[in-house]
Design a protein around this motif. Structure first.
Motif, short mmCIF file in Angstrom:
data_model
loop_
_atom_site.label_atom_id
_atom_site.label_comp_id
_atom_site.label_asym_id
_atom_site.label_seq_id
_atom_site.Cartn_x
_atom_site.Cartn_y
_atom_site.Cartn_z
N HIS A 104 0.77 -1.19 -0.01
CA HIS A 104 -0.13 -0.02 -0.10
C HIS A 104 0.73 1.25 0.14
CE1 HIS A 104 -3.60 -2.10 1.00
NE2 HIS A 104 -3.15 -2.89 1.88
N ASN A 105 0.21 2.49 -0.49
CA ASN A 105 0.86 3.75 -0.48
C ASN A 105 0.15 4.22 0.83
OD1 ASN A 105 1.47 6.25 -0.58
ND2 ASN A 105 1.64 6.45 -2.69
N THR A 106 0.61 4.25 2.04
CA THR A 106 0.50 4.72 3.37
C THR A 106 0.89 5.65 4.05
OG1 THR A 106 -0.05 2.09 3.58
CG2 THR A 106 -0.13 3.35 5.74
N ALA A 107 0.03 6.53 4.77
CA ALA A 107 0.54 7.75 5.39
C ALA A 107 0.23 7.27 7.03
CB ALA A 107 -0.43 8.81 5.19
N VAL A 108 1.20 7.80 7.83
CA VAL A 108 1.52 7.43 9.14
C VAL A 108 1.32 8.55 9.95
CG1 VAL A 108 2.62 5.14 8.64
CG2 VAL A 108 3.92 7.38 9.14
N VAL A 109 0.81 8.71 11.22
CA VAL A 109 0.86 9.65 12.01
C VAL A 109 1.63 9.21 13.20
CG1 VAL A 109 -0.64 11.37 13.30
CG2 VAL A 109 -1.36 10.68 10.98
N LEU A 110 2.65 10.04 13.85
CA LEU A 110 3.28 9.53 15.06
C LEU A 110 2.71 10.93 16.10
CD1 LEU A 110 5.11 7.02 14.52
CD2 LEU A 110 4.84 8.46 12.61
N GLU A 111 2.45 10.22 17.29
CA GLU A 111 2.11 11.05 18.24
C GLU A 111 3.31 11.69 19.01
OE1 GLU A 111 0.46 13.32 19.80
OE2 GLU A 111 -1.49 12.47 19.35
#
Length: 299
Positions: A104-111
């Motif tokens: 997948h082409n995936t965006a990630v969010v790091l807290e």
């Protein structure tokens, strides 16, 4: 008369960079940009699409699946460590290996504590000369669901998603406070100047229109620089940059040019409430008459 909604200022940063064939060099440029945004006071920093490598989708090669990585994995650990050290939320964009043969082409969010707050898998996958993404990416299966973070509810979408008003609308209807678009888009160098200008103007206009139609700020981070086609079948891609931050009426808050840059600016999340009071588009939607939108075409 009711007083306006209270302001809720969030300082955001965008990193616009070129990419090379060397992963470590790309990570260093991204880190430098993130640190510069933090030095400017940013609480939320977004990187561009597929920032760890060249834009490899210019041609089809099974060898390039080796660029993919698991999530969580090395890149999310690296981004999480930066997020924790700098006490910021970071949005990254990765080539995800979900399983053998499934990518997948995936965006990630790091807290801010370094944890993985959520992921978004690109839903709309393009396929045209220079953008052979259907070969590499399985369409996302997580839907249009905002990611809750300490700085707000993020409506995260990726590149080709930016052309679809349905995607922005569904994120807004799910309570997104911001629309964010990591992207990698550029010109075919063979196109004449007028055609190049029309393409970039359309790209800017459609994303500003999502801000207007939904009463939400929009953040767009695009890559820059020329990347040649390894097969020599096309003239390659000249990524045009022009990352920008727009307010809920589509107004420019900050914008960049065609060189590497770090944009930092304040957005007022509380202003969306006022704009939606003045222009109550959500109230006036004729949801009883929109059934045909789920059809491919009305014959």
């Amino acid at each position: 008369m009711k007083s306006p909604a209270k302001s809720k200022t969030l300082r955001v940063g965008l990193v616009q960079q070129p990419c090379t064939s060397d992963r470590d060099t790309n990570l260093k440029m991204s880190e430098d940009g993130i640190r510069a945004a933090k030095a400017g006071g940013a609480q939320l920093v977004m990187l561009q699409e597929l920032h760890t490598s060249l834009y490899f989708c210019q041609h089809e090669s099974t060898d390039l699946f080796d660029l993919a990585e698991p999530i969580p994995g090395n890149s999310t650990a690296w981004l999480g460590a930066l997020a924790k050290e700098l006490d910021i939320v970071i949005v990254g964009s990765l080539f995800e290996k979900r399983a053998p043969g499934l990518y997948h082409n995936t965006a990630v969010v790091l807290e801010r504590d370094g944890s993985l707050a959520g992921v978004y898998r690109k839903m709309h996958i393009p396929d045209d000369p220079g953008y052979y993404e259907k070969f590499y990416f399985t369409p996302g299966d997580l839907g249009f669901t905002p990611i809750q973070t300490s700085v707000g509810k993020l409506g995260l979408l990726v590149c080709w998603d930016q052309w679809y008003p349905e995607a922005a609308r569904l994120m807004a209807l799910a309570g997104a406070e911001l629309l964010l678009y990591p992207t990698a888009i550029g010109w075919n160098p063979a196109d004449d100047a007028d055609e190049q200008q029309r393409q970039r103007d359309a790209w800017v206009t459609i994303q500003r229109s999502h801000a207007v139609a939904n009463g939400l700020p929009v953040l767009v981070a695009n890559r820059v620089g020329y990347e040649g086609d390894p097969t020599k079948q096309t003239a390659g891609s000249q990524f045009w940059g022009h990352s920008f931050i727009a307010g809920p009426q589509g107004e420019f808050i900050a914008k960049s040019g065609e060189k590497a840059d770090v944009l930092v600016a304040d957005v007022d999340l509380g202003r969306s409430e006022n704009v939606r009071r003045w222009w109550p588009f959500l109230r006036d939607r004729r949801i009883d008459a929109y059934g045909d939108l789920v059809k491919r075409y009305r014959d």
